[in-house]
Design a protein around this motif. Structure first.
Motif, mmCIF file in Angstrom:
data_model
loop_
_atom_site.group_PDB
_atom_site.id
_atom_site.type_symbol
_atom_site.label_atom_id
_atom_site.label_comp_id
_atom_site.label_asym_id
_atom_site.label_seq_id
_atom_site.Cartn_x
_atom_site.Cartn_y
_atom_site.Cartn_z
ATOM 1 N N PHE A 294 2.415 2.514 9.408
ATOM 2 C CA PHE A 294 1.610 2.471 8.168
ATOM 3 C C PHE A 294 0.687 3.679 8.039
ATOM 4 O O PHE A 294 0.084 3.877 6.985
ATOM 5 C CB PHE A 294 0.730 1.202 8.166
ATOM 6 C CG PHE A 294 -0.450 1.312 9.103
ATOM 7 C CD1 PHE A 294 -0.285 1.158 10.469
ATOM 8 C CD2 PHE A 294 -1.711 1.623 8.623
ATOM 9 C CE1 PHE A 294 -1.368 1.287 11.340
ATOM 10 C CE2 PHE A 294 -2.803 1.763 9.490
ATOM 11 C CZ PHE A 294 -2.619 1.592 10.854
ATOM 12 N N ARG B 266 9.760 -4.765 -0.168
ATOM 13 C CA ARG B 266 9.256 -3.430 -0.531
ATOM 14 C C ARG B 266 9.680 -2.368 0.477
ATOM 15 O O ARG B 266 10.179 -1.307 0.110
ATOM 16 C CB ARG B 266 7.732 -3.465 -0.623
ATOM 17 C CG ARG B 266 7.215 -4.414 -1.694
ATOM 18 C CD ARG B 266 5.693 -4.499 -1.610
ATOM 19 N NE ARG B 266 5.161 -5.528 -2.461
ATOM 20 C CZ ARG B 266 4.981 -6.803 -2.085
ATOM 21 N NH1 ARG B 266 5.282 -7.186 -0.851
ATOM 22 N NH2 ARG B 266 4.483 -7.687 -2.915
ATOM 23 N N ILE B 267 9.479 -2.678 1.766
ATOM 24 C CA ILE B 267 9.757 -1.669 2.806
ATOM 25 C C ILE B 267 11.262 -1.570 3.086
ATOM 26 O O ILE B 267 11.836 -0.474 3.072
ATOM 27 C CB ILE B 267 8.975 -1.999 4.101
ATOM 28 C CG1 ILE B 267 7.467 -1.891 3.827
ATOM 29 C CG2 ILE B 267 9.393 -1.079 5.239
ATOM 30 C CD1 ILE B 267 6.589 -2.443 4.932
ATOM 31 N N ASP C 83 19.050 -10.869 3.027
ATOM 32 C CA ASP C 83 17.756 -11.332 2.526
ATOM 33 C C ASP C 83 18.025 -12.636 1.767
ATOM 34 O O ASP C 83 19.003 -12.717 1.022
ATOM 35 C CB ASP C 83 17.152 -10.289 1.566
ATOM 36 C CG ASP C 83 15.668 -10.527 1.308
ATOM 37 O OD1 ASP C 83 14.862 -9.627 1.639
ATOM 38 O OD2 ASP C 83 15.311 -11.604 0.781
ATOM 39 N N ASP D 258 8.156 0.065 16.735
ATOM 40 C CA ASP D 258 6.781 0.411 16.354
ATOM 41 C C ASP D 258 5.865 -0.785 16.587
ATOM 42 O O ASP D 258 4.656 -0.680 16.421
ATOM 43 C CB ASP D 258 6.738 0.824 14.878
ATOM 44 C CG ASP D 258 5.359 1.331 14.464
ATOM 45 O OD1 ASP D 258 4.853 2.238 15.157
ATOM 46 O OD2 ASP D 258 4.783 0.807 13.484
ATOM 47 N N THR E 106 10.247 -2.063 12.918
ATOM 48 C CA THR E 106 8.930 -1.590 12.459
ATOM 49 C C THR E 106 8.201 -2.737 11.750
ATOM 50 O O THR E 106 7.235 -2.490 11.048
ATOM 51 C CB THR E 106 9.069 -0.405 11.475
ATOM 52 O OG1 THR E 106 9.928 -0.810 10.402
ATOM 53 C CG2 THR E 106 9.623 0.831 12.140
ATOM 54 N N TYR F 16 0.845 -1.196 0.000
ATOM 55 C CA TYR F 16 0.000 0.000 0.000
ATOM 56 C C TYR F 16 0.867 1.228 0.000
ATOM 57 O O TYR F 16 0.796 2.023 -0.909
ATOM 58 C CB TYR F 16 -1.009 0.003 1.138
ATOM 59 C CG TYR F 16 -0.518 -0.446 2.476
ATOM 60 C CD1 TYR F 16 -0.569 -1.780 2.844
ATOM 61 C CD2 TYR F 16 -0.026 0.471 3.373
ATOM 62 C CE1 TYR F 16 -0.127 -2.198 4.090
ATOM 63 C CE2 TYR F 16 0.402 0.064 4.620
ATOM 64 C CZ TYR F 16 0.362 -1.256 4.972
ATOM 65 O OH TYR F 16 0.804 -1.655 6.194
HETATM 66 P P1 NAI Z 1 8.046 -7.995 1.519
HETATM 67 O O1 NAI Z 1 7.434 -9.356 1.421
HETATM 68 O O2 NAI Z 1 8.036 -7.095 0.332
HETATM 69 O O3 NAI Z 1 9.568 -8.128 1.998
HETATM 70 C C1 NAI Z 1 9.986 -8.992 3.016
HETATM 71 C C2 NAI Z 1 11.415 -9.389 2.689
HETATM 72 O O4 NAI Z 1 11.934 -10.135 3.778
HETATM 73 C C3 NAI Z 1 11.516 -10.272 1.432
HETATM 74 O O5 NAI Z 1 12.478 -9.728 0.535
HETATM 75 C C4 NAI Z 1 11.958 -11.627 1.994
HETATM 76 O O6 NAI Z 1 12.787 -12.344 1.079
HETATM 77 C C5 NAI Z 1 12.714 -11.177 3.221
HETATM 78 N N1 NAI Z 1 12.936 -12.225 4.197
HETATM 79 C C6 NAI Z 1 12.208 -13.329 4.460
HETATM 80 N N2 NAI Z 1 12.804 -14.069 5.397
HETATM 81 C C7 NAI Z 1 13.929 -13.415 5.764
HETATM 82 C C8 NAI Z 1 14.967 -13.678 6.692
HETATM 83 N N3 NAI Z 1 14.968 -14.773 7.453
HETATM 84 N N4 NAI Z 1 15.987 -12.790 6.789
HETATM 85 C C9 NAI Z 1 16.022 -11.675 6.016
HETATM 86 N N5 NAI Z 1 15.062 -11.386 5.114
HETATM 87 C C10 NAI Z 1 14.028 -12.244 5.002
HETATM 88 O O7 NAI Z 1 7.327 -7.315 2.757
HETATM 89 P P2 NAI Z 1 7.225 -5.746 3.067
HETATM 90 O O8 NAI Z 1 6.018 -5.187 2.408
HETATM 91 O O9 NAI Z 1 8.538 -5.110 2.850
HETATM 92 O O10 NAI Z 1 6.907 -5.795 4.637
HETATM 93 C C11 NAI Z 1 7.871 -6.249 5.567
HETATM 94 C C12 NAI Z 1 7.188 -6.436 6.908
HETATM 95 O O11 NAI Z 1 6.846 -5.151 7.436
HETATM 96 C C13 NAI Z 1 5.846 -7.180 6.832
HETATM 97 O O12 NAI Z 1 6.036 -8.567 6.927
HETATM 98 C C14 NAI Z 1 5.078 -6.647 7.995
HETATM 99 O O13 NAI Z 1 5.218 -7.562 9.053
HETATM 100 C C15 NAI Z 1 5.762 -5.331 8.331
HETATM 101 N N6 NAI Z 1 4.869 -4.197 8.222
HETATM 102 C C16 NAI Z 1 4.751 -3.342 9.299
HETATM 103 C C17 NAI Z 1 3.911 -2.238 9.236
HETATM 104 C C18 NAI Z 1 3.778 -1.265 10.372
HETATM 105 O O14 NAI Z 1 2.858 -0.429 10.357
HETATM 106 N N7 NAI Z 1 4.663 -1.275 11.356
HETATM 107 C C19 NAI Z 1 3.081 -2.005 8.051
HETATM 108 C C20 NAI Z 1 3.331 -2.911 6.956
HETATM 109 C C21 NAI Z 1 4.171 -3.984 7.061
#
Ligand code: NAI
Length: 330
Positions: A298, A154-155, A174, A258, A232, A100
């Motif tokens: 978020f 992404r993040i 990663d 966070d 976060t 998002y």
């Molecule tokens: P994403 O799926 O785009 O990226 C996650 C990355 O972590 C991927 O590249 C994956 O290969 C990697 N990964 C998986 N296992 C791993 C490991 N053992 N060591 C290192 N990297 C590893 O997800 P996105 O959108 O970047 O979100 C990341 C996290 O942020 C989400 O899972 C969610 O829990 C959290 N989040 C927190 C928010 C908040 O308001 N605080 C809001 C949105 C997401």
């Protein structure tokens, strides 16, 4: 189609109502969190709409299925709160909002880094009380410092790009290294190397059984003394008692959170008039070098618009019998 939305706040209702105008979706708003007790509120709803701290365990999913629920939609990216094998067994697809605003979360993480580094949380209060002393506010230049980014999706990718912009050396870890990020200057290294060399460690990987308590006494022992740790992503990535022990010895010098493993009973609610029963969380709040925000990374207008738009798209596809986008585990 009736949709039962749980854990809703006025802003959820506002953005989802606007996004669903003319679609035929009839919302039922429930402020309560979804759990085994509140699941009965979904009676008659073909779909439920949930958030990060709703309980979508096998028991709850079975109860929802019995009440007629045939779709779970999440207003978030993370899906660690869902028992996916149970959902698959019941034939309930789970759809989410995979992207998002990665900017919202990455920028909040940067905000925590700057706040902790320059002690802005202390400076804010101090100046308002007429205390203009700089004692205790000494920070460090971000430029030239080493930042470890765990998870460069992404993040994490966005966060790494911003830190590269500050002139930091970025170490990334990663399982699927991002060639574009590497091309921009980030070095992909094993986790142990990242922890050993980073002045700042920021967590951006999802919470899975493999990543639960990724930050624990053993991995903290690898980190630089006085390291800044920022989370976060999801609270369960961090073993909080181990972090508290490291804050007491100074091994962790600065901490920005966070998210918190036991946040479900605290965050998103006004608890200012009540006693916090969670002693671990209460201890965290006593450290001058800890900043906690209540899962707000978020929370930007742009993100809420995008969440509402994707959620409504997910529901409309289901309503029309069209292929679903953003199915978790597909
Ligand atoms: P994403 O799926 O785009 O990226 C996650 C990355 O972590 C991927 O590249 C994956 O290969 C990697 N990964 C998986 N296992 C791993 C490991 N053992 N060591 C290192 N990297 C590893 O997800 P996105 O959108 O970047 O979100 C990341 C996290 O942020 C989400 O899972 C969610 O829990 C959290 N989040 C927190 C928010 C908040 O308001 N605080 C809001 C949105 C997401």
């Amino acid at each position: 189609m009736i949709v039962a939305a749980f854990s809703t706040k006025p802003y959820d209702c506002e953005f989802l109502t606007r996004a669903s105008a003319g679609t035929g979706i009839a919302w039922r708003w429930f402020e309560s969190r979804l759990d085994a007790e509140t699941a009965r509120l979904a009676e008659g709803a073909a779909a439920v709409n949930c958030f990060v701290n709703d309980d979508l365990s096998a028991t709850v999913l079975e109860r929802l299925h019995g009440l007629g629920t045939r779709l779970v939609t999440l207003r978030c990216a993370g899906f660690n709160q869902v028992d996916l094998p149970a959902a698959a067994r019941l034939g309930i697809p789970v759809v989410r909002v995979p992207e998002y605003s990665p900017h919202a979360v990455a920028e909040h993480a940067v905000g925590l880094v700057l706040m902790l580094d320059r002690r802005l949380h202390k400076a804010f209060n101090r100046v308002r009380e007429g205390n203009f002393s700089l004692d205790g506010l000494l920070g460090f230049d971000l430029h030239g410092r080493t930042v470890g980014v765990v998870g460069t999706g992404r993040i994490g990718g966005r966060f790494a790009a911003i830190m590269l912009g500050f002139g930091c050396r970025v170490l990334a870890h990663d399982p699927y290294p991002d060639a574009e990020l590497a091309g921009r200057g980030a070095a992909f290294v094993p986790l142990a190397d990242l922890l050993r060399e980073s002045d700042i460690v920021s967590l951006h990987c999802p919470l899975t059984p493999a990543t639960r308590h990724l930050v624990n006494a053993d991995t903290i022992a690898l980190m630089k003394p006085g390291v800044m740790l920022v989370n976060t992503s999801r609270g369960g990535l961090v073993d909080t008692p181990a972090v508290i022990a490291a804050l007491k010895t100074g091994r962790i010098g600065l901490l920005g959170l966070d998210v918190y493993e036991e946040e479900a009973d605290l965050f998103f609610e006004d608890k200012s008039g009540s006693i916090i029963a969670d002693d671990v969380f209460a201890r965290l709040l006593t450290f001058p070098n800890v900043v906690v925000t209540a899962h707000q990374a978020f929370f930007t207008r742009d993100a809420l618009e995008a969440i509402a738009a994707q959620t409504v798209r997910n529901l409309v596809h289901f309503q029309r019998g069209e292929p679903l986008e953003a199915v978790v585990g597909a």
